[in-house]
Structure formats: C-alpha cells, structure tokens
Design a protein around this motif. Sequence first.
Motif, mmCIF file in Angstrom:
data_model
loop_
_atom_site.group_PDB
_atom_site.id
_atom_site.type_symbol
_atom_site.label_atom_id
_atom_site.label_comp_id
_atom_site.label_asym_id
_atom_site.label_seq_id
_atom_site.Cartn_x
_atom_site.Cartn_y
_atom_site.Cartn_z
ATOM 1 N N PRO A 1 0.865 -0.861 -0.096
ATOM 2 C CA PRO A 1 0.044 0.017 0.063
ATOM 3 C C PRO A 1 0.738 1.301 -0.070
ATOM 4 N N PRO A 2 0.263 2.280 -0.709
ATOM 5 C CA PRO A 2 1.100 3.653 -0.571
ATOM 6 C C PRO A 2 1.768 4.158 0.504
ATOM 7 N N GLU A 3 0.879 3.879 1.622
ATOM 8 C CA GLU A 3 1.341 4.678 2.948
ATOM 9 C C GLU A 3 2.558 3.679 3.422
ATOM 10 N N LEU A 4 2.513 2.539 3.304
ATOM 11 C CA LEU A 4 3.592 1.618 3.837
ATOM 12 C C LEU A 4 4.799 1.891 2.943
ATOM 13 N N GLN A 5 4.714 2.051 1.526
ATOM 14 C CA GLN A 5 5.816 2.264 0.674
ATOM 15 C C GLN A 5 6.498 3.704 1.241
ATOM 16 N N GLU A 6 5.843 4.670 1.579
ATOM 17 C CA GLU A 6 6.304 5.793 1.994
ATOM 18 C C GLU A 6 7.317 5.284 3.261
ATOM 19 N N PRO B 1 6.727 -18.249 -10.604
ATOM 20 C CA PRO B 1 6.994 -16.924 -10.143
ATOM 21 C C PRO B 1 5.948 -15.983 -9.739
ATOM 22 N N ALA B 2 5.476 -15.393 -8.768
ATOM 23 C CA ALA B 2 4.293 -14.866 -8.199
ATOM 24 C C ALA B 2 4.802 -13.799 -6.976
ATOM 25 N N VAL B 3 3.689 -12.915 -6.795
ATOM 26 C CA VAL B 3 3.819 -11.954 -5.702
ATOM 27 C C VAL B 3 3.338 -12.506 -4.482
ATOM 28 N N ILE B 4 4.096 -12.587 -3.309
ATOM 29 C CA ILE B 4 3.903 -12.966 -2.051
ATOM 30 C C ILE B 4 4.234 -11.952 -0.907
ATOM 31 N N HIS B 5 3.658 -11.660 -0.039
ATOM 32 C CA HIS B 5 4.127 -10.648 0.887
ATOM 33 C C HIS B 5 4.931 -9.341 0.444
ATOM 34 N N GLY B 6 4.398 -8.714 -0.583
ATOM 35 C CA GLY B 6 4.761 -7.604 -1.167
ATOM 36 C C GLY B 6 6.133 -7.721 -1.975
ATOM 37 N N PHE B 7 6.407 -8.779 -2.612
ATOM 38 C CA PHE B 7 7.469 -8.989 -3.348
ATOM 39 C C PHE B 7 7.364 -10.342 -4.309
ATOM 40 N N LYS B 8 8.009 -10.118 -5.539
ATOM 41 C CA LYS B 8 7.919 -11.346 -6.430
ATOM 42 C C LYS B 8 9.031 -12.169 -6.113
ATOM 43 N N CYS B 9 8.669 -13.629 -6.225
ATOM 44 C CA CYS B 9 9.590 -14.743 -6.254
ATOM 45 C C CYS B 9 9.126 -16.070 -6.564
ATOM 46 N N TYR B 10 9.767 -16.935 -6.846
ATOM 47 C CA TYR B 10 9.156 -18.318 -6.943
ATOM 48 C C TYR B 10 8.501 -18.665 -5.491
#
Length: 383
Positions: free
Chosen positions: A15-20, A266-275
Amino acid sequence: MEKGYFGEFGGSFIPPELQEAMDHLAQQFEEAIQDPAFLNEYRRYLAEYVGRENPITFAENLTKQVGGAKIYLKREDLNHTGSHKINNAIGQILLANRMGAKRVIAETGAGQHGVATATACAMFGIECVIYMGEEDIRRQALNVFRMELLGAKVVPVSKGQGRLKDAVDEALNDLVANYENTYYLLGSAVGPHPFPSIVKYFQSVISEESKRQMLEREGRLPNAVIACVGGGSNAIGAFAHYLNDESVDLIGVEPTEAASLTKGVPAVIHGFKCYTLLDENGEPDATYSIAAGLDYPGVGPEHSYLKDAERATYFPVTGQEALEAFKTLSKTEGIIPALESSHAVAFAIKHAATLSPDDIVLVNLSGRGDKDVEQVFEMLQNE
C-alpha cells in the motif's frame, strides 16, 4: 538492475502509505552503511556480544565416513542465541535505534529469529512483539519461553495453517497500522524492498569470514558452498562473497515439502515477487517441513534470480533425510545441528561422496539443534 529488483524478482507491492515508510527505511539504511560510526558499532557488537568471528570446523570423522570431498562446517551455531539470525537482528536493531523506533515487531517460524530479536530488543530496552503461528508455538515451546523470558510479547497466529507465512501476514498487518512508530525487524531475505538487501548485507559477514578462513586453512576456495533455504537468509549470507567466484558451486537445499525454487512459479507474495508454491486457486500453498524455519511457500528474490541465472542450484531434501543427517552429525562430530541446517548437511553428505578427496565442501551450519531435541525425541519415539 533496477533498485530493489534481482532480474524480474523482488520489488515492492505494498500500500502507498507503507511504501512511504519503506522508502524512508531504504534511505536510512543506505546512510547507515556509509557511516563509519554505525559500521564500527555493528562490528563491535558482533565481536563482543555475538562472539564473532566463529570458526570453520573440518568435519574429519564425517569426511572419513562419507568418503570423497573434505567437509567443512561454518559454525553459525556457535553464535550467541544459537544461530545466524543474531547477525541480522543486531544490525537491524542498531538501524531501528538510529531511526528512533519505539516498538519493534518481528515474525518467526523456528523461533530463532524471534529469540534473536527479543535479545536485541532487551539490550536496547525497546518494546518487542513477535508474531508466531500456533503450530510453530507448539513445535518450538522452548524458544517461546526464551522470547518471553527476554521480555518479548509472543502473539499466537491461528489464521491459515498457523505457520510462518501466517505470522508474516500478521506482522505486515501490524506494520500497516503502526508504521509511524514501529520498526519491522524482518528475519529472512524476503519481503518488499529494501528488506532483502538489508538482510543480505548483515548476513554477508558469514561468507566474508568463511572465504578468508578457507584461504587461510586450505590455501584455496571450496568447490561448493551448501546452505539450507527457507526464506533464504543464511544461504544468501553464505553465498554473498562467492557470487563472483565462478569456480565455487553455490547450492541451496530446500525441504521437499516446501520446495519453492524446485516446484514453484514466479508470483507475488508478502509484497515482493519470487518463486512461490501456489494452490489450484493461485493462492500461496500450504507447506509443511519438520524444520519450522523452512516452512514458507516463497523464497528470497535474489535466490529466485540466482536460480534463473544458473549461478546457484537448488535441490530438495526430505524430512527423513534431514533427520538422518541430524543424527549422523551428532554421532560423528559431537555437533547437534538445527533441523533446518540438517537439510544442508544431508545434501552435503550425498554431494561430497560424488567428489574426490582433493575437493572441499563447505556447509553453512546455520544453527544448533537444542531447540529441536524435544521434537526429534518425539518423532523418534513414534517411528
């Protein structure tokens, strides 16, 4: 390579607020590791509190029993709190302190990261909350007691399977709600940028030492470095300073029951992309390993990249093979390894047997098995 990415893997899907908050963390981290005072303080704590540097040990009896290559162990099990996790916990608690955090949260599976975080928070007098799956709390009761003894609040997570993935979910939810005063001390080389880079940096002390130690002891680098992989923090630390040494094979060992790199996509989990291991609905799949610290359906983005780049190779080992290695190393060398590390030992035994006596295999012994003895006792009673 774009910042925060390793090839197509990594990134920050939050989320944007967490990105900050993550952008602020990335900036603070970059400034800290350019600051000689911060680095000197980190090194001082590693020496005076963690007990580094730890040695490499030639597993002479095991080498004789196996035949083939010499087997060396990098002794992360000798660190204060019993595993590699303290390297990262000390680095990040110094960062949290520098940033003025009033509260630290963390996730844990096997409990070693939870214990390391609780230890670091106790030393700095910072409030500590640890999220842990109910199933892992049952399996790792001794570590739960340690965390509470150190002053941490352990929050049971009953959602999903009640394991490491679910603990990460809850820690991230906490961070979204409390990011203004809370530091998330993430334990593995996973999560949104900059966490994989932060954890790699603080864990790279493992390979920084082992590379020098191998050259001093044998006059050459090992043929292979082998480490277990769940999220991948000990492995990325063990590999880091060998990445440009093409003569050194980098081998990650996953539990067959949670083999993200072997069977994932490859997929997104917990805010990042990985196997990631996905179920038929495209959601992170249920996993189970006898080693709670490897029980994760994703893996660090840099490991995902190293697999695709063919710089590292990853192999699965069954829980039964790890259990046999747990017993074998205990009996041959008088060293009881963590069940996580036992996966790496199991593969090293097989791999060393295929090599010549002139070859060298270095295993990152990421933790000691005190925490697992009761669990193994119960498993052996039921055999």
